[in-house]
Design a protein around this motif. Structure first.
Motif, PDB file in Angstrom:
ATOM      1  N   LEU A  71       0.821  -1.208   0.000  1.00  0.00           N
ATOM      2  CA  LEU A  71       0.000   0.000   0.000  1.00  0.00           C
ATOM      3  C   LEU A  71       0.858   1.262   0.000  1.00  0.00           C
ATOM      4  N   GLU A  72       1.836   1.319   0.873  1.00  0.00           N
ATOM      5  CA  GLU A  72       2.638   2.542   0.992  1.00  0.00           C
ATOM      6  C   GLU A  72       3.551   2.740  -0.206  1.00  0.00           C
ATOM      7  N   GLN A  73       4.052   1.673  -0.789  1.00  0.00           N
ATOM      8  CA  GLN A  73       4.858   1.817  -1.996  1.00  0.00           C
ATOM      9  C   GLN A  73       4.017   2.326  -3.152  1.00  0.00           C
ATOM     10  N   ALA A  74       2.758   1.903  -3.203  1.00  0.00           N
ATOM     11  CA  ALA A  74       1.864   2.384  -4.258  1.00  0.00           C
ATOM     12  C   ALA A  74       1.536   3.857  -4.083  1.00  0.00           C
ATOM     13  N   LEU A  75       1.570   4.337  -2.841  1.00  0.00           N
ATOM     14  CA  LEU A  75       1.239   5.745  -2.560  1.00  0.00           C
ATOM     15  C   LEU A  75       2.398   6.688  -2.855  1.00  0.00           C
ATOM     16  N   ARG A 184      -8.915  -1.761   3.912  1.00  0.00           N
ATOM     17  CA  ARG A 184      -9.724  -0.665   3.379  1.00  0.00           C
ATOM     18  C   ARG A 184     -10.394   0.124   4.499  1.00  0.00           C
ATOM     19  N   GLU A 185     -10.840  -0.580   5.536  1.00  0.00           N
ATOM     20  CA  GLU A 185     -11.584   0.076   6.612  1.00  0.00           C
ATOM     21  C   GLU A 185     -10.702   0.954   7.491  1.00  0.00           C
ATOM     22  N   ILE A 197      -6.077   4.182  -3.962  1.00  0.00           N
ATOM     23  CA  ILE A 197      -4.941   3.276  -4.127  1.00  0.00           C
ATOM     24  C   ILE A 197      -5.228   1.935  -3.451  1.00  0.00           C
ATOM     25  N   ALA A 198      -5.847   1.981  -2.264  1.00  0.00           N
ATOM     26  CA  ALA A 198      -6.173   0.741  -1.562  1.00  0.00           C
ATOM     27  C   ALA A 198      -7.133  -0.105  -2.388  1.00  0.00           C
ATOM     28  N   GLY A 199      -8.088   0.548  -3.053  1.00  0.00           N
ATOM     29  CA  GLY A 199      -9.030  -0.172  -3.895  1.00  0.00           C
ATOM     30  C   GLY A 199      -8.348  -0.822  -5.088  1.00  0.00           C
ATOM     31  N   LEU A 201      -5.175  -1.648  -5.227  1.00  0.00           N
ATOM     32  CA  LEU A 201      -4.319  -2.712  -4.691  1.00  0.00           C
ATOM     33  C   LEU A 201      -5.145  -3.966  -4.384  1.00  0.00           C
ATOM     34  N   GLU A 202      -6.305  -3.780  -3.780  1.00  0.00           N
ATOM     35  CA  GLU A 202      -7.164  -4.914  -3.461  1.00  0.00           C
ATOM     36  C   GLU A 202      -7.554  -5.664  -4.730  1.00  0.00           C
ATOM     37  N   THR A 203      -7.934  -4.906  -5.776  1.00  0.00           N
ATOM     38  CA  THR A 203      -8.319  -5.528  -7.046  1.00  0.00           C
ATOM     39  C   THR A 203      -7.160  -6.315  -7.639  1.00  0.00           C
ATOM     40  N   ALA A 204      -5.953  -5.735  -7.562  1.00  0.00           N
ATOM     41  CA  ALA A 204      -4.772  -6.401  -8.129  1.00  0.00           C
ATOM     42  C   ALA A 204      -4.431  -7.680  -7.368  1.00  0.00           C
ATOM     43  N   ILE A 205      -4.441  -7.607  -6.032  1.00  0.00           N
ATOM     44  CA  ILE A 205      -4.088  -8.776  -5.237  1.00  0.00           C
ATOM     45  C   ILE A 205      -5.114  -9.896  -5.420  1.00  0.00           C
TER      46      ILE A 205
END
Length: 319
Positions: A71-75, A184-185, A197-199, A201-205
């Motif tokens: 998550l943080e790397q994506a941000l 996400r929560e 970004i979290a959304g 990432l969730e879709t990708a994982i």
């Protein structure tokens, strides 16, 4: 010999004894989550001298770190390390508060500890059991292919447990989605960029997740392919711990994590009943107790307990 697992009972007969002891085992199992959650949530590291508790924490922290890092790397790179540590800490606390995730980590830690203990005491290979070796040599191409994939998966599991790691790819599907939902929560509504970004990432994982390739799926597939021969996997020295607890769960109608817990000392009545319900003969059940708990003897009259009655006692328990 004093036997704490099968203590005297006022009920008559072996069914009454097992009913009483199973109720006590249910109570002990119900307390596992709250007690472990308290231990893992504590800042007092002195509480973690117990190997299982420490290993459970390590697995949960590793799971949290994987998601936090992604998550943080994506941000973005700015102060990524500090953000990763903070996010991982919050995720770990949330995972500890989630009973299914906590229970699964605990079960994996118990399974790994039992695997290493039997390897040390009985020289049982932690990866290649006689049953798995026979399956690899099977003339059925699908069985052989599954067994070969399981051999690699089990080797990865043993190494990951020794490093205190729990790969996202090895989670059951429902727990992966639970972990994603928690991620996400945690930051819901706090920052639109983080939400977006979290959304992504969730879709990708989840899109790359292949549960059928996981160790747990391979274990279940191999046992199911045995049909009636699955009883052969109810011998831990022949099957190895991983296949043994998988077969115990499938044949006795238990969740796999519950089957792992059944091998622990306080759950021995459940182990005996699950083995019988799963199709093991009384002599085979006694051999498993000699292997797993050599200091314990089964109660007088155990040989009269039928598989259907064992199954009924299990079905009536809260564990």
């Amino acid at each position: 010999m004093n036997n704490p697992a099968f203590s005297p009972t006022e009920q008559f007969g072996v069914e009454g004894l097992f009913g009483d002891e199973l109720a006590a085992a249910d109570l002990a199992l119900a307390n596992v989550g709250p007690i472990l959650r308290h231990l893992l949530g504590s800042e007092d590291r002195a509480l973690f001298s117990d190997r299982i508790v420490a290993q459970s924490r390590a697995l949960i922290e590793d799971l949290a770190h994987q998601l936090a890092l992604a998550l943080e790397q994506a941000l973005g790179p700015a102060d990524a390390r500090g953000r990763v540590d903070e996010t991982a800490s919050r995720l770990a606390a949330a995972f500890i508060a989630n009973p299914p995730i906590l229970t699964h980590a605990h079960a994996l830690a118990l399974e790994a500890e039992l695997t290493e203990r039997l390897a040390a005491r009985l020289s049982l290979d932690t990866v290649l059991s006689p049953l798995l070796q026979a399956s690899i040599a099977s003339t059925d191409p699908e069985t052989a292919a599954t067994a070969k994939a399981l051999l690699a998966a089990q080797a990865r599991f043993v190494q990951a447990q020794r490093r205190g790691e729990l790969p996202l790819a090895e989670l059951p599907g429902e727990l992966l989605h639970a972990a994603m939902a928690i991620m996400r929560e945690l930051d819901a509504g706090s920052d639109p960029a983080r939400d977006r970004i979290a959304g992504v990432l969730e879709t990708a994982i989840c899109g790359n997740f292949d549960e059928a390739a996981s160790r747990l799926a391979l274990l279940g597939r191999l046992i199911r392919a045995m049909d009636g021969g699955a009883v052969a996997a109810l011998d831990v020295e022949h099957a190895g711990v991983a296949l043994f607890v998988t077969a115990l769960g499938l044949t006795a109608g238990l969740e796999r994590d519950a089957a792992v817990f059944a091998t622990s000392e306080v759950q021995m009545p459940r182990l005996a009943l699950a083995l019988l319900a799963g199709g093991a003969e009384h002599a085979l059940v006694e051999r498993q107790f000699f292997t797993l708990h050599p200091e314990i003897t089964l109660p007088e009259g155990f040989e009269t307990l039928r598989a259907d009655r064992a199954a009924a006692l299990l079905a009536g328990s809260g564990g």
